[in-house]
Design an enzyme around this catalytic site. Sequence first.
Site, mmCIF file in Angstrom:
data_model
loop_
_atom_site.group_PDB
_atom_site.id
_atom_site.type_symbol
_atom_site.label_atom_id
_atom_site.label_comp_id
_atom_site.label_asym_id
_atom_site.label_seq_id
_atom_site.Cartn_x
_atom_site.Cartn_y
_atom_site.Cartn_z
ATOM 1 N N TYR A 143 44.179 -85.168 90.827
ATOM 2 C CA TYR A 143 45.287 -85.944 91.388
ATOM 3 C C TYR A 143 45.121 -87.439 91.123
ATOM 4 O O TYR A 143 46.069 -88.208 91.275
ATOM 5 C CB TYR A 143 45.422 -85.711 92.895
ATOM 6 N N LYS A 194 35.664 -73.713 89.090
ATOM 7 C CA LYS A 194 35.933 -72.826 87.961
ATOM 8 C C LYS A 194 34.930 -73.171 86.861
ATOM 9 O O LYS A 194 35.305 -73.622 85.756
ATOM 10 C CB LYS A 194 37.370 -73.026 87.457
ATOM 11 N N ASP A 227 39.706 -68.694 91.654
ATOM 12 C CA ASP A 227 40.699 -67.614 91.645
ATOM 13 C C ASP A 227 40.204 -66.433 92.473
ATOM 14 O O ASP A 227 40.954 -65.820 93.241
ATOM 15 C CB ASP A 227 41.058 -67.191 90.211
ATOM 16 N N ASP A 251 43.452 -77.968 98.007
ATOM 17 C CA ASP A 251 44.851 -78.081 98.415
ATOM 18 C C ASP A 251 45.441 -76.679 98.585
ATOM 19 O O ASP A 251 46.064 -76.346 99.597
ATOM 20 C CB ASP A 251 45.598 -78.857 97.307
ATOM 21 N N ASP A 255 45.797 -74.180 102.253
ATOM 22 C CA ASP A 255 47.120 -73.714 102.688
ATOM 23 C C ASP A 255 47.139 -72.188 102.816
ATOM 24 O O ASP A 255 47.730 -71.649 103.754
ATOM 25 C CB ASP A 255 48.206 -74.155 101.702
#
Length: 370
Positions: A143, A194, A227, A251, A255
């Site tokens: 970001y 990852k 994942d 993020d 959620d």
Amino acid sequence: MASNKKLLVLPGDGIGPEVMREVFRVVDWMDKRRAVTFDVSEDLVGGCAIDAHGIPVTDETVGQAMESDAVLLGAVGGPKWDNLDFSIKPERGLLRLRKDMELFANLRPAMVFDALAEASTLKTDLVAGLNIMIVRELTGGVYFGEPRGIEELPDGTRRGVNTQVYTTPEIIRVAKVAFELARKRDNRLCSVEKANVMESGVLWREEVTKLHGEEYSDVELSHMYADNCAMQLVRAPKQFDVIVTDNLFGDMLSDAAAMLTGSLGMLPSASLGDVDATGRRKALYEPVHGSAPDIASQDMANPLAMILSFSMCLRYSFDMGEEADLIETAVEKVLAGGLRTADIMQPGKAKVSTTVMGDALVRELDKLAA
Ligand code: NAD
């Protein structure tokens, strides 16, 4: 024994002031029943600051936040300010606070109170008793990484670029927060990246492993690809204690974990910065939900996410674990007694207002402390 704790309260917009009012009652209760004195000051952030000063947060307010032991924030924003320029929107006030206070670790607990286990979209037995903590890196990663932008190539096609980038100190400081948290909980940390396809993930895994060996070998450390973590969170979420991950994965995973609990009105959060020379850590506590303009000024909002944010504040900024436990037990008892605000209403339960929920909470606190 009385103590003085400097707390800056920023109720903000919409339901922010309504849910914060119920926190003030808990603060008063602490003052009277536990002889803990908070030095509370109140100020403006978001749309209300725009109305008063033309900007979403003033330098004075930011200065006050920097000097406080902790900041409690309600929520910002609403339709009244939707058409303003991006640079002075209510949300910029919150972003400035997070940036200036250098809050790099975002703590999002996903806790399922037994009485609400049926509200989750997952099977009750998968989530009943769930208590996990996601630590998301908040100030680095894709970001913020450079280069970024959209460019036009010589052949006329366009290219969008963002850069995932982490340095050793950025990884170590957030991992430390997570290891310390794990020590105070079930002593298990799962580090998520990852590393199979990203160099920044390889570095993340190497640094977390090194730090574990050097300073935290008593904590049980595991690693997981992001994942797989997303799948595991909806398959068997109770396998986790603390998860630490980068900004982007955090993020999404936080959620997803939030929804295991079934309601936005129940979710607190904390954002922490570094410890300074005096041993104080900058910190901001806020519910995950926004200003909910659709129900503002109707005494309908669920105040529990805000109250649980205050309980995190007691636990992490003031080392008042006992009082934090007291608040969480009172929340559990109020829910077990069948009271529900509209957002968590279930068949056969009693629908109550924000104020009545606050009344019930204070009554439970009285009973617990009797
Ligand atoms: P929201 O979280 O405000 O509301 C989403 C839905 O959940 C609404 O239906 C709302 O009524 C309900 N809800 C939220 N909190 C609740 C509570 N405590 N009790 C009962 N119901 C609750 O998100 P939104 O509608 O996308 O955004 C509304 C405004 O809030 C926007 O201006 C947005 O920019 C702002 N916002 C602010 C923050 C923040 O201050 N951190 C976060 C998200 C959104």
